[in-house]
Enzyme design. Structure first.
Site, PDB file in Angstrom:
ATOM      1  N   THR A 164      71.273  53.416  65.371  1.00 38.29           N
ATOM      2  CA  THR A 164      72.113  54.540  64.956  1.00 38.29           C
ATOM      3  C   THR A 164      72.348  54.438  63.442  1.00 38.29           C
ATOM      4  O   THR A 164      71.536  54.897  62.660  1.00 38.29           O
ATOM      5  CB  THR A 164      73.439  54.583  65.745  1.00 38.29           C
ATOM      6  OG1 THR A 164      74.063  53.293  65.704  1.00 38.29           O
ATOM      7  CG2 THR A 164      73.191  54.984  67.189  1.00 38.29           C
ATOM      8  N   LYS A 190      70.954  46.548  68.235  1.00 39.54           N
ATOM      9  CA  LYS A 190      71.453  47.511  67.269  1.00 39.54           C
ATOM     10  C   LYS A 190      72.948  47.311  67.138  1.00 39.54           C
ATOM     11  O   LYS A 190      73.628  46.896  68.076  1.00 39.54           O
ATOM     12  CB  LYS A 190      71.123  48.947  67.675  1.00 39.54           C
ATOM     13  CG  LYS A 190      71.751  49.450  68.965  1.00 39.54           C
ATOM     14  CD  LYS A 190      73.187  49.931  68.917  1.00 39.54           C
ATOM     15  CE  LYS A 190      73.416  50.952  67.841  1.00 39.54           C
ATOM     16  NZ  LYS A 190      74.887  51.358  67.841  1.00 39.54           N
ATOM     17  N   THR A 201      79.945  47.103  68.930  1.00 39.94           N
ATOM     18  CA  THR A 201      79.246  48.343  69.269  1.00 39.94           C
ATOM     19  C   THR A 201      77.806  48.022  69.188  1.00 39.94           C
ATOM     20  O   THR A 201      77.168  48.274  68.208  1.00 39.94           O
ATOM     21  CB  THR A 201      79.507  49.489  68.330  1.00 39.94           C
ATOM     22  OG1 THR A 201      79.957  50.536  69.116  1.00 39.94           O
ATOM     23  CG2 THR A 201      78.344  50.167  67.758  1.00 39.94           C
ATOM     24  N   GLU A 286      78.574  48.380  58.300  1.00 38.72           N
ATOM     25  CA  GLU A 286      78.552  49.609  57.513  1.00 38.72           C
ATOM     26  C   GLU A 286      79.246  49.399  56.172  1.00 38.72           C
ATOM     27  O   GLU A 286      80.451  49.143  56.100  1.00 38.72           O
ATOM     28  CB  GLU A 286      79.214  50.731  58.315  1.00 38.72           C
ATOM     29  CG  GLU A 286      78.369  51.108  59.523  1.00 38.72           C
ATOM     30  CD  GLU A 286      79.106  51.956  60.540  1.00 38.72           C
ATOM     31  OE1 GLU A 286      78.427  52.547  61.387  1.00 38.72           O
ATOM     32  OE2 GLU A 286      80.347  52.009  60.496  1.00 38.72           O
ATOM     33  N   ASN A 410      82.141  56.410  57.693  1.00 41.26           N
ATOM     34  CA  ASN A 410      82.830  56.735  58.940  1.00 41.26           C
ATOM     35  C   ASN A 410      83.680  57.984  58.842  1.00 41.26           C
ATOM     36  O   ASN A 410      83.946  58.647  59.849  1.00 41.26           O
ATOM     37  CB  ASN A 410      83.661  55.532  59.403  1.00 41.26           C
ATOM     38  CG  ASN A 410      82.769  54.476  60.026  1.00 41.26           C
ATOM     39  OD1 ASN A 410      82.346  54.613  61.168  1.00 41.26           O
ATOM     40  ND2 ASN A 410      82.445  53.449  59.266  1.00 41.26           N
ATOM     41  N   THR A 415      80.314  64.729  60.815  1.00 44.77           N
ATOM     42  CA  THR A 415      80.279  65.965  60.047  1.00 44.77           C
ATOM     43  C   THR A 415      79.152  66.001  59.043  1.00 44.77           C
ATOM     44  O   THR A 415      78.921  67.028  58.409  1.00 44.77           O
ATOM     45  CB  THR A 415      81.619  66.182  59.309  1.00 44.77           C
ATOM     46  OG1 THR A 415      81.894  65.037  58.501  1.00 44.77           O
ATOM     47  CG2 THR A 415      82.751  66.399  60.287  1.00 44.77           C
TER      48      THR A 415
END
Length: 415
Positions: A164, A190, A201, A286, A410, A415
């Site tokens: 992802t 992942k 996650t 991230e 995030n 969006t």
């Protein structure tokens, strides 16, 4: 892809790294295709299959908002006799109600039918945005395409299909030297955000061609996860979809039995592979720029050690300090003290690498060497020791720093 790039994971001397993935061990095929689930057009549908019945082990998230695929796996499938996994990225199929459960069950049946397997042995996993229904027309076509593409060289495609927000590949394979010959372990995973203990996650898949009982394989996986996937944090948020699968084909013809030296070697290799994958998740957190290895020692018991380690690793103040290259040891002391609220006053020592910054709950003796401290804070990997002096238990955790990029990524995720 190398599994042993971090200083926090060691490769046992009887383990040799290979160029490979989940299809490196004998008896496995995999595939990854683009089914149109992701708007980007990237691969988003994967299949992993043992070509013959095998033993298996699995672990799943403990999040109460459990995703439909996890619910199906835990309640309707045989954990010890899985033969394959069908997985999609781009949609988590979490918080999708009864339709989500029906869709997860349909994925199991479609994949089993496509590869000629018993549905009870086909696991399902999903990852992506929470709350969005699966596009089942594209899922069905993707499963058929993945089944047609199954190959002994398909491990890389499978790994690409489960990603992802990952920016680093998390894939590798090793060969383990036993007294009777060599066996192989392949792996891919992942995970870059929504990473917290129990588990992260993450989706992770491990394969091996060793002969091993399902109960022993489950025990091996539990122990390895405790020192890897359950010992990392990127943002302290537990996912709805965490799934960890291990399949053992027996394709090498070599067996390991509990209590034997060969089993000890195999288990240590599994632990090293899992830790290598988990540390890649932290490094790929991230927006992350640093990995911190926190070693809590001298806790009253193991539960206390875990509690303190998780409190420090999840602290926003601690993690932003590391991003800013600020050796603010007081934030670590405060987080540890909060985890021990109501206990006796904390007289802890804190070391950043070889530098003593705190002694007996106060600033360390003398001024820390400025040049050496600056050098440590510039490192991509920083070892921190928190000595509690309350007992003899300990726990290690690994976490990333918190950066501006994490917030940006995030904030814009859907969006």
């Amino acid at each position: 892809m190398h599994l042993f790039t971090s200083k926090f994971v060691e490769r046992p001397e009887y383990v040799r790294e290979l160029s490979g993935s989940v299809t490196t061990p004998a008896g496995f095929k995999a595939a990854g295709v683009a089914a149109g689930i992701k708007r980007s057009g990237s691969p988003d549908m994967g299949l992993l299959l043992s070509t013959a019945p095998c033993t298996s082990a699995a672990m799943y998230t403990t999040n109460a908002a459990v995703a439909a695929p996890v619910k199906v796996c835990t309640e309707e499938l045989s954990r010890g006799a899985l033969r394959g996994v069908v997985v999609n990225s781009g949609s988590a199929n979490a918080c999708t109600g009864g339709q989500g459960l029906a869709d997860a069950r349909a994925m199991v049946k479609l994949a089993a039918s496509a590869v000629g397997a018993d549905p009870a042995g086909m696991a399902v996993a999903s990852t992506g945005v929470i709350g969005t229904p699966l596009p089942m027309d594209r899922i069905e076509a993707g499963i058929d395409a993945a089944a047609a593409a199954l190959s002994e060289n398909g491990g890389g495609d499978f790994a690409a299909a489960i990603r992802t927000t990952d920016s680093l590949d998390k894939v590798g394979a090793v060969e383990v030297e036993l007294s009777t010959g060599t066996v192989s372990i392949g792996a891919c995973a992942k995970g870059a955000g929504m990473i917290a203990p129990s588990m992260a996650t993450m989706l992770a898949f491990i394969t091996t061609d060793v002969l091993i009982r399902a109960d022993l394989l489950q025990e091996t996986l539990l122990l390895a996860a405790g020192q890897s996937f359950n010992a990392v944090s990127v943002d302290g948020d537990m996912s709805t979809n965490d799934s960890l699968f291990m399949l053992a084909s027996g394709g090498s013809g070599l067996a390991v039995e509990p209590g034997s030296g060969d089993y000890d070697r195999f288990a240590a290799a599994v632990n090293a592979v899992c830790k290598g994958l988990a540390l890649k998740m932290v490094a790929d957190g991230e927006g992350a720029t640093k990995t911190v290895g926190l070693d809590v020692t001298g806790a009253a018991d193991s539960g206390e050690a875990v509690r303190v380690a998780r409190a420090v690793a999840s602290s926003v103040l601690v993690r932003t300090a590391f991003y800013g290259r600020d050796a603010n040891w007081g934030r670590i002391m405060a987080s540890a003290g909060a985890a021990l609220s109501g206990e006796a006053e904390l007289d802890a020592d804190i070391f950043f690498e070889d530098i003593c910054l705190a002694k007996a709950g106060a600033a360390g003796p003398g001024q820390p060497p400025a040049d050496r401290l600056r050098e440590v804070m510039e490192q991509q990997e920083i070892a921190v020791t928190l000595a509690l002096h309350r007992g003899h238990a300990g726990h290690a955790m690994y976490f990333s720093d918190l950066t501006h990029d994490y917030v940006t990524l995030n904030a814009d995720y859907t969006t």
